[in-house]
Design a protein around this motif. Structure first.
Motif, PDB file in Angstrom:
ATOM      1  N   LEU A 190       0.827  -1.206   0.000  1.00 22.20           N
ATOM      2  CA  LEU A 190       0.000   0.000   0.000  1.00 22.20           C
ATOM      3  C   LEU A 190       0.865   1.262   0.000  1.00 22.20           C
ATOM      4  O   LEU A 190       0.544   2.235  -0.680  1.00 22.20           O
ATOM      5  CB  LEU A 190      -0.921  -0.008   1.223  1.00 22.20           C
ATOM      6  N   ARG A 191       1.962   1.232   0.740  1.00 22.86           N
ATOM      7  CA  ARG A 191       2.847   2.404   0.785  1.00 22.86           C
ATOM      8  C   ARG A 191       3.404   2.724  -0.594  1.00 22.86           C
ATOM      9  O   ARG A 191       3.472   3.896  -1.001  1.00 22.86           O
ATOM     10  CB  ARG A 191       3.995   2.140   1.759  1.00 22.86           C
ATOM     11  N   THR A 192       3.788   1.694  -1.341  1.00 18.45           N
ATOM     12  CA  THR A 192       4.335   1.890  -2.679  1.00 18.45           C
ATOM     13  C   THR A 192       3.271   2.424  -3.630  1.00 18.45           C
ATOM     14  O   THR A 192       3.524   3.357  -4.414  1.00 18.45           O
ATOM     15  CB  THR A 192       4.904   0.566  -3.223  1.00 18.45           C
ATOM     16  N   MET A 193       2.074   1.832  -3.576  1.00 13.92           N
ATOM     17  CA  MET A 193       0.985   2.294  -4.439  1.00 13.92           C
ATOM     18  C   MET A 193       0.620   3.741  -4.133  1.00 13.92           C
ATOM     19  O   MET A 193       0.402   4.553  -5.054  1.00 13.92           O
ATOM     20  CB  MET A 193      -0.234   1.394  -4.266  1.00 13.92           C
ATOM     21  N   ALA A 194       0.559   4.079  -2.853  1.00 13.20           N
ATOM     22  CA  ALA A 194       0.217   5.452  -2.465  1.00 13.20           C
ATOM     23  C   ALA A 194       1.289   6.427  -2.950  1.00 13.20           C
ATOM     24  O   ALA A 194       0.977   7.517  -3.449  1.00 13.20           O
ATOM     25  CB  ALA A 194       0.069   5.536  -0.947  1.00 13.20           C
ATOM     26  N   PHE A 195       2.559   6.031  -2.809  1.00 10.64           N
ATOM     27  CA  PHE A 195       3.662   6.893  -3.243  1.00 10.64           C
ATOM     28  C   PHE A 195       3.565   7.183  -4.744  1.00 10.64           C
ATOM     29  O   PHE A 195       3.602   8.346  -5.167  1.00 10.64           O
ATOM     30  CB  PHE A 195       4.997   6.216  -2.926  1.00 10.64           C
ATOM     31  N   GLY A 196       3.437   6.136  -5.564  1.00 12.12           N
ATOM     32  CA  GLY A 196       3.392   6.316  -7.003  1.00 12.12           C
ATOM     33  C   GLY A 196       2.169   7.098  -7.458  1.00 12.12           C
ATOM     34  O   GLY A 196       2.264   8.008  -8.290  1.00 12.12           O
TER      35      GLY A 196
END
Length: 299
Positions: A57-63
């Protein structure tokens, strides 16, 4: 830096350079709507590998947030400040990319990277300044300049994000595009007037989505993963030059002083060459260290 990295970076830059020309063919489409539709369509380029969109989720939110904030900030900058000055500030991102991707330790390699970045930025100033004949910054457009600077910072951070986050597939960029596109469409519904695109508008939005706001992101991600961020950042300064050439070929720009474009190109190429010296200097230093270590161990 290997050939694949250079080709991926060059492909992304060429696609981004076509953005202004493609957008010029859909002048009636509200900016947030165009951005949202194009980004959503851009996700289709990664649809065959949709299973690889599954990231933390952190990666998806960042991108997603980076792509959304970058494009919205840039749209607002173009609305609140003259496009020439806003575009120049936006192109601080390759310089920021070089600085963020360079070791803070002092040394000849670090100096070469920064010198190359400054040459590239000089080429950008020449290229963009030739568009209007002058660059006249005014505090009256301070908010627009701030939005352009925000866009530059966000894109530099996003470009290096793959190195700071847990490993994920380049195909996951499709998920980032879809998420950012949906956010932009929601923003369009909230803040922009209702608009019904024509068939021609849909055609140009599709072209923008598949190219500058689609395949380009995947190519850029692959280039940054495998290549040298500093050299790629300076190479990115060729984008405004290629963009202007695209507009000229499309008949959108006339009375061009081609000597300034030639000068801009020379400065950008020189910047890439100087930055490339950094890698040579670093390799030479490492070889000397290895030689000394071998000599010490043999004693």
């Amino acid at each position: 830096m290997n050939l694949v990295s250079w080709l991926c970076a060059a492909g992304a830059i060429i696609l981004w350079a076509s953005f202004a020309t493609l957008v010029s063919h859909a002048p009636q489409v509200p900016p947030l709507m165009l951005t949202g539709v194009a980004l959503s369509l851009g996700s289709v380029t990664c649809l065959l590998r949709a299973r690889e969109w599954r990231v933390p989720l952190r990666t998806m939110a960042f991108g997603t947030i980076c792509l959304f904030v970058y494009h919205v900030s840039l749209v607002m900058a173009f609305r609140l400040a003259p496009i020439t000055e806003a575009n120049l500030i936006n192109y601080l991102w390759p310089l920021l990319l070089v600085l963020l991707g360079t070791s803070l330790r002092r040394g000849a390699d670090c100096a070469a990277k920064i010198a190359g970045a400054m040459l590239g930025f000089g080429g950008c100033v020449v290229a963009i300044g030739s568009t209007s004949g002058s660059l006249a910054f005014s505090m009256a457009h301070g908010v627009g300049y701030a939005m352009a600077l925000l866009a530059a910072v966000v894109w530099a951070v996003y470009s290096l994000g793959a190195r700071w986050l847990p490993p994920f597939s380049s195909w996951a960029v499709g998920g980032f595009c879809l998420g950012a596109g949906l956010l932009a469409i929601a923003s369009h519904l909230l803040f922009e007037r209702a608009f019904t695109p024509s068939g021609s508008d849909w055609l140009w939005m599709t072209a923008i989505g598949l190219g500058p706001l689609g395949i380009s992101f995947m190519l850029w991600d692959r280039a940054l993963r495998q290549g040298n961020a500093s050299q790629i950042g300076i190479l990115a300064y060729s984008t405004p030059v290629l963009s202007m050439l695209g507009l000229a070929l499309a008949g959108q720009v006339t009375d061009r002083d081609w000597s300034t474009i030639f000068l801009a190109s020379i400065l950008i190429v020189a910047g890439v060459a100087v930055a490339s010296l950094a890698s040579t200097i670093k390799r030479s230093a490492l070889c000397r260290e290895d030689a000394h270590a071998s000599a010490d161990s043999s004693v």
